[in-house]
Design a protein around this motif. Structure first.
Motif, PDB file in Angstrom:
ATOM      1  N   LEU A 154       0.680  -5.531  14.663  1.00  0.00           N
ATOM      2  CA  LEU A 154       1.339  -4.342  14.119  1.00  0.00           C
ATOM      3  C   LEU A 154       0.656  -3.974  12.807  1.00  0.00           C
ATOM      4  CD1 LEU A 154       5.130  -5.147  14.725  1.00  0.00           C
ATOM      5  CD2 LEU A 154       3.432  -4.219  16.294  1.00  0.00           C
ATOM      6  N   ALA A 155       0.094  -2.772  12.758  1.00  0.00           N
ATOM      7  CA  ALA A 155      -0.664  -2.353  11.569  1.00  0.00           C
ATOM      8  C   ALA A 155       0.260  -1.709  10.541  1.00  0.00           C
ATOM      9  CB  ALA A 155      -1.752  -1.362  11.981  1.00  0.00           C
ATOM     10  N   ASP A 156      -0.096  -1.865   9.274  1.00  0.00           N
ATOM     11  CA  ASP A 156       0.586  -1.102   8.226  1.00  0.00           C
ATOM     12  C   ASP A 156       0.155   0.359   8.346  1.00  0.00           C
ATOM     13  OD1 ASP A 156       1.816  -3.324   7.113  1.00  0.00           O
ATOM     14  OD2 ASP A 156       0.097  -3.757   5.804  1.00  0.00           O
ATOM     15  N   THR A 157       1.044   1.247   7.930  1.00  0.00           N
ATOM     16  CA  THR A 157       0.702   2.675   7.903  1.00  0.00           C
ATOM     17  C   THR A 157      -0.281   2.915   6.759  1.00  0.00           C
ATOM     18  OG1 THR A 157       2.876   3.245   8.781  1.00  0.00           O
ATOM     19  CG2 THR A 157       1.653   5.003   7.685  1.00  0.00           C
ATOM     20  N   VAL A 158      -1.409   3.579   7.082  1.00  0.00           N
ATOM     21  CA  VAL A 158      -2.429   3.757   6.039  1.00  0.00           C
ATOM     22  C   VAL A 158      -1.952   4.759   4.997  1.00  0.00           C
ATOM     23  CG1 VAL A 158      -4.319   3.264   7.652  1.00  0.00           C
ATOM     24  CG2 VAL A 158      -3.701   5.649   7.162  1.00  0.00           C
ATOM     25  N   GLU A 159      -2.484   4.580   3.813  1.00  0.00           N
ATOM     26  CA  GLU A 159      -2.221   5.530   2.736  1.00  0.00           C
ATOM     27  C   GLU A 159      -2.876   6.859   3.101  1.00  0.00           C
ATOM     28  OE1 GLU A 159      -3.180   5.886  -2.037  1.00  0.00           O
ATOM     29  OE2 GLU A 159      -3.497   3.987  -0.983  1.00  0.00           O
ATOM     30  N   ALA A 160      -2.178   7.947   2.856  1.00  0.00           N
ATOM     31  CA  ALA A 160      -2.763   9.263   3.130  1.00  0.00           C
ATOM     32  C   ALA A 160      -2.229  10.262   2.112  1.00  0.00           C
ATOM     33  CB  ALA A 160      -2.413   9.725   4.546  1.00  0.00           C
ATOM     34  N   HIS A 161      -3.062  11.220   1.756  1.00  0.00           N
ATOM     35  CA  HIS A 161      -2.628  12.293   0.870  1.00  0.00           C
ATOM     36  C   HIS A 161      -1.956  13.365   1.720  1.00  0.00           C
ATOM     37  CE1 HIS A 161      -2.803  15.580  -2.031  1.00  0.00           C
ATOM     38  NE2 HIS A 161      -2.999  14.661  -2.969  1.00  0.00           N
ATOM     39  N   GLU A 162      -0.964  14.025   1.150  1.00  0.00           N
ATOM     40  CA  GLU A 162      -0.248  15.041   1.936  1.00  0.00           C
ATOM     41  C   GLU A 162      -1.156  16.205   2.354  1.00  0.00           C
ATOM     42  OE1 GLU A 162       1.694  17.580  -1.780  1.00  0.00           O
ATOM     43  OE2 GLU A 162       3.016  16.454  -0.441  1.00  0.00           O
ATOM     44  N   LEU A 169      -1.728   8.645  13.596  1.00  0.00           N
ATOM     45  CA  LEU A 169      -1.492   9.002  12.191  1.00  0.00           C
ATOM     46  C   LEU A 169      -1.366   7.754  11.325  1.00  0.00           C
ATOM     47  CD1 LEU A 169      -1.173  11.990  13.010  1.00  0.00           C
ATOM     48  CD2 LEU A 169       0.855  12.076  11.580  1.00  0.00           C
ATOM     49  N   LYS A 170      -0.659   6.738  11.844  1.00  0.00           N
ATOM     50  CA  LYS A 170      -0.499   5.498  11.077  1.00  0.00           C
ATOM     51  C   LYS A 170      -1.848   4.829  10.813  1.00  0.00           C
ATOM     52  CE  LYS A 170       4.262   4.087  12.033  1.00  0.00           C
ATOM     53  NZ  LYS A 170       5.138   2.973  12.457  1.00  0.00           N
ATOM     54  N   ALA A 171      -2.791   4.991  11.748  1.00  0.00           N
ATOM     55  CA  ALA A 171      -4.111   4.370  11.600  1.00  0.00           C
ATOM     56  C   ALA A 171      -5.064   5.223  10.770  1.00  0.00           C
ATOM     57  CB  ALA A 171      -4.717   4.130  12.991  1.00  0.00           C
ATOM     58  N   GLY A 172      -4.636   6.467  10.439  1.00  0.00           N
ATOM     59  CA  GLY A 172      -5.531   7.373   9.730  1.00  0.00           C
ATOM     60  C   GLY A 172      -6.505   8.086  10.652  1.00  0.00           C
ATOM     61  N   ALA A 173      -6.366   7.856  11.969  1.00  0.00           N
ATOM     62  CA  ALA A 173      -7.160   8.601  12.949  1.00  0.00           C
ATOM     63  C   ALA A 173      -6.498   9.959  13.168  1.00  0.00           C
ATOM     64  CB  ALA A 173      -7.265   7.820  14.252  1.00  0.00           C
ATOM     65  N   MET A 195       0.852  -1.205   0.000  1.00  0.00           N
ATOM     66  CA  MET A 195       0.000   0.000   0.000  1.00  0.00           C
ATOM     67  C   MET A 195       0.881   1.246   0.000  1.00  0.00           C
ATOM     68  SD  MET A 195      -2.890   1.084   2.802  1.00  0.00           S
ATOM     69  CE  MET A 195      -4.117  -0.090   2.290  1.00  0.00           C
ATOM     70  N   HIS A 196       0.547   2.181  -0.854  1.00  0.00           N
ATOM     71  CA  HIS A 196       1.328   3.408  -0.971  1.00  0.00           C
ATOM     72  C   HIS A 196       0.898   4.383   0.124  1.00  0.00           C
ATOM     73  CE1 HIS A 196       3.367   6.835  -2.685  1.00  0.00           C
ATOM     74  NE2 HIS A 196       2.226   7.511  -2.711  1.00  0.00           N
ATOM     75  N   ALA A 197       1.828   4.773   1.003  1.00  0.00           N
ATOM     76  CA  ALA A 197       1.453   5.637   2.125  1.00  0.00           C
ATOM     77  C   ALA A 197       2.350   6.863   2.206  1.00  0.00           C
ATOM     78  CB  ALA A 197       1.549   4.828   3.423  1.00  0.00           C
ATOM     79  N   SER A 198       2.997   7.214   1.101  1.00  0.00           N
ATOM     80  CA  SER A 198       4.074   8.207   1.164  1.00  0.00           C
ATOM     81  C   SER A 198       3.631   9.572   1.672  1.00  0.00           C
ATOM     82  CB  SER A 198       4.740   8.357  -0.208  1.00  0.00           C
ATOM     83  OG  SER A 198       3.766   8.755  -1.158  1.00  0.00           O
ATOM     84  N   GLY A 199       2.321   9.898   1.494  1.00  0.00           N
ATOM     85  CA  GLY A 199       1.856  11.199   1.989  1.00  0.00           C
ATOM     86  C   GLY A 199       1.654  11.230   3.484  1.00  0.00           C
ATOM     87  N   ASN A 200       1.648  10.054   4.114  1.00  0.00           N
ATOM     88  CA  ASN A 200       1.435   9.975   5.557  1.00  0.00           C
ATOM     89  C   ASN A 200       2.716  10.422   6.282  1.00  0.00           C
ATOM     90  OD1 ASN A 200       1.086   9.058   8.296  1.00  0.00           O
ATOM     91  ND2 ASN A 200      -0.536   7.694   7.555  1.00  0.00           N
ATOM     92  N   ALA A 201       2.584  11.443   7.113  1.00  0.00           N
ATOM     93  CA  ALA A 201       3.771  12.013   7.776  1.00  0.00           C
ATOM     94  C   ALA A 201       4.524  10.994   8.629  1.00  0.00           C
ATOM     95  CB  ALA A 201       3.347  13.209   8.644  1.00  0.00           C
ATOM     96  N   ALA A 202       3.843   9.939   9.093  1.00  0.00           N
ATOM     97  CA  ALA A 202       4.511   8.943   9.939  1.00  0.00           C
ATOM     98  C   ALA A 202       5.599   8.182   9.185  1.00  0.00           C
ATOM     99  CB  ALA A 202       3.484   7.961  10.503  1.00  0.00           C
ATOM    100  N   ILE A 203       5.474   8.073   7.869  1.00  0.00           N
ATOM    101  CA  ILE A 203       6.516   7.405   7.072  1.00  0.00           C
ATOM    102  C   ILE A 203       7.826   8.177   7.189  1.00  0.00           C
ATOM    103  CG2 ILE A 203       7.257   6.889   4.700  1.00  0.00           C
ATOM    104  CD1 ILE A 203       5.229   4.927   5.546  1.00  0.00           C
ATOM    105  N   TYR A 204       7.747   9.481   6.973  1.00  0.00           N
ATOM    106  CA  TYR A 204       8.952  10.311   6.981  1.00  0.00           C
ATOM    107  C   TYR A 204       9.536  10.442   8.383  1.00  0.00           C
ATOM    108  CZ  TYR A 204      11.995  14.371   6.403  1.00  0.00           C
ATOM    109  OH  TYR A 204      13.076  15.218   6.404  1.00  0.00           O
ATOM    110  N   PHE A 205       8.686  10.685   9.364  1.00  0.00           N
ATOM    111  CA  PHE A 205       9.190  10.996  10.696  1.00  0.00           C
ATOM    112  C   PHE A 205       9.523   9.771  11.539  1.00  0.00           C
ATOM    113  CE2 PHE A 205       7.215  15.018   9.525  1.00  0.00           C
ATOM    114  CZ  PHE A 205       8.162  15.922   9.974  1.00  0.00           C
ATOM    115  N   VAL A 206       8.875   8.639  11.266  1.00  0.00           N
ATOM    116  CA  VAL A 206       9.101   7.447  12.099  1.00  0.00           C
ATOM    117  C   VAL A 206       9.783   6.337  11.295  1.00  0.00           C
ATOM    118  CG1 VAL A 206       8.035   5.723  13.608  1.00  0.00           C
ATOM    119  CG2 VAL A 206       7.058   8.034  13.493  1.00  0.00           C
TER     120      VAL A 206
END
Length: 512
Positions: free
Chosen positions: A156-164, A81-85, A1-12
């Motif tokens: 352990l959940a995957d980080t959800v896809e999110a738009h920036e 953030l990873k859950a999209g909440a 799943m593409h989640a690159s817009g989710n800030a948790a990818i970059y910061f964590v």
């Protein structure tokens, strides 16, 4: 799943790929003095996201946080953030009735609260119709669930896809005039502040250790203690207690931070304590930041002389997420807010939104990549504050011929004497140059003819003679002008402040 817009990818998660899994991300300077590596943070945030999913929390549901500066804070924030909440960190020093109003306003379905704060929070949630679970970090009282039990055994959940541009988190403004407003921020704003102020002004790097007196729950602290250090893989020192001068000295000595982030009231208190104690403080600080209110020139100069480290004073807001106007390392002029941070533009305008020349007082407008998406449930306020690309700050400034910006006061706090604008901040700066004055606040008060004149409330240093009012009036006349001196001076034990250290001048106006 593409989640690159989710800030948790970059910061964590990025730090694992880049080999920082074993590096300490957060360590506590009080309590159990626990620490969390970047690897543990990636795992714990994925587990918290999994626990939210297991409990049926859907995307965009709010997860309210009344959490002290402790290692669960980053886990809950980034895990949501990873859950999209949407995590909603709340000020840990509010009153029960404000918690009740804010929890109802946000309609949060999950609340995470530190056990030390439960006594104040408990009555606020008694009649709440929206909360499905209350998680207490520590011992869980009746009607709540322990945070540990909530996450135990979760996948352990995957980080959800999110738009920036998708909503990521909310912050509630400090509410210096009335109930706090929910300020909604998008994923890309976190990276935007790290790429601008964090990288280009602070020049933070992986070897730094940050200690922020400003807590994580508000915008300035969130950048200092989370997004800036996490953008480069640095380490943050967390302190849940009250930052007294003694506590700060102790953290400097034992934790050895290299970056210190404070607020003007604390810098004033620390300088006074250090001058009274004598000698050089034991520290490894290379640079300091200040925001929340403008830093008085006198305090900046005395601090630098004592500590040998500059204070980079700047201006930010909850609406812009962090500092957008600032001094620069090696180019600090105390008593000014410097120039626009790279990536941001500022304007000074009159009441008709016309640009003003140097030397005239106007409202500061700012535009840049981290502006909020608007207020929650405050449409009129959103429309008046967020004017297209520009955000109204509510601050009055003037620009010097060399392009620096000098703070004059909040739009609400400014007043005219004999037809000329008076800056409360300018009068306050002059007052605290007197060696007996610790803090000062200036407001308008009507004289016997009904005309506005300055009135000052001052806090004296320990042992100072309270009969110095005449001296202070002369000092202000000499420093900044005959008409600006305070006609009334009242000595008080303390000034009314928000939990983030901002002086509540409207309360003093009410007292006048």
């Amino acid at each position: 799943m593409h989640a690159s817009g989710n800030a948790a990818i970059y910061f964590v998660d990025r730090h694992i790929d880049e080999g920082r899994g074993d590096k300490i991300a957060f360590r506590e300077a009080d309590g159990d003095r626990r620490s969390l590596t970047y690897g543990q943070l990636a795992e714990e945030t994925a587990r918290f996201a999994g626990a939210l999913d297991r409990h049926g929390v859907r995307r965009e549901e709010r997860v309210a946080m009344i959490v002290r500066d402790q290692i669960e804070f980053p886990v809950v924030f980034w895990g949501a953030l990873k859950a999209g909440a949407i995590p909603v960190p709340l000020n840990t020093l509010l009153s029960t009735d404000i918690y009740e109003a804010v929890l109802n306003d946000s309609r949060a379905s999950i609340l995470v609260v530190s056990q030390e704060l439960w006594e104040v929070v408990a009555p606020a949630v008694a009649d709440n119709r929206f909360l499905r679970a209350i998680l207490v970090i520590g011992d869980a009282p009746k009607g709540t669930e322990s945070y540990r039990a909530f996450v135990e055994g979760a996948e352990l959940a995957d980080t959800v896809e999110a738009h920036e541009d998708e909503l990521a988190f909310w912050l509630y403004s400090s509410g210096s005039t009335g109930l706090p407003k929910g300020v909604r921020h998008v994923h890309s704003s976190l990276r935007a502040t790290a790429d601008t102020f964090g990288a280009q002004v602070l020049a933070i790097d992986e070897g730094d250790t940050v200690y922020s007196v400003a807590k994580l729950f508000f915008a300035y602290g969130l950048g200092n203690g989370m997004s800036f250090p996490m953008s480069v893989g640095a380490t943050t020192v967390l302190f849940g207690g009250r930052p007294t001068p003694d506590a700060v000295f102790d953290i400097m000595k034992t934790e050895r931070p290299t970056i210190f982030c404070g607020v003007p009231t604390l810098y004033a208190a620390v300088v006074a304590a250090q001058e009274a104690a004598g000698g050089m403080p034991d520290h490894t600080i290379r640079i300091c930041t200040s925001a929340g209110e403008a830093l008085p020139r006198e305090i900046g100069e005395r601090w630098e002389k004592l500590w040998g480290a500059e204070i980079i004073d700047g201006v930010g807001s909850t609406e812009m997420l962090h500092i957008f106007l600032s001094n620069r390392p090696g180019d600090v002029v105390y008593g000014t807010s410097g120039i626009a941070v790279p990536g941001y533009e500022v304007r000074l305008v009159d009441e008709h939104d016309e640009d003003l020349p140097d030397g005239e007082v106007g409202e500061l407008l700012v535009r840049g990549p981290s502006s909020a998406d608007g207020y929650w449930n405050r449409r009129n306020k959103s429309q008046s504050t967020f004017a297209g690309h520009w955000t109204r700050t509510g601050d009055k400034y003037e620009r010097t011929p060399d392009g620096r910006y000098v703070y004059c006061g909040r739009t609400d706090d400014m007043f005219k004497v004999s037809g000329i604008w008076v800056s409360p901040f300018e009068v306050e700066q002059a007052l605290i140059e007197h060696p007996a004055v610790l803090e000062a606040a200036v407001v308008a008060r009507a004289d016997e003819k009904g005309l506005d004149k300055p009135a000052a409330y001052i806090v004296l240093k320990t042992g100072a003679d309270p009969s110095i009012a005449g001296d202070l009036k002369d000092l202000v006349k000499d420093k900044i002008g005959m008409w600006k001196y305070p006609r009334w001076i009242e000595v008080v034990d303390e000034l009314p402040k928000t939990a983030t250290g901002k002086i509540q001048r409207y309360k003093l106006r009410g007292a006048a």
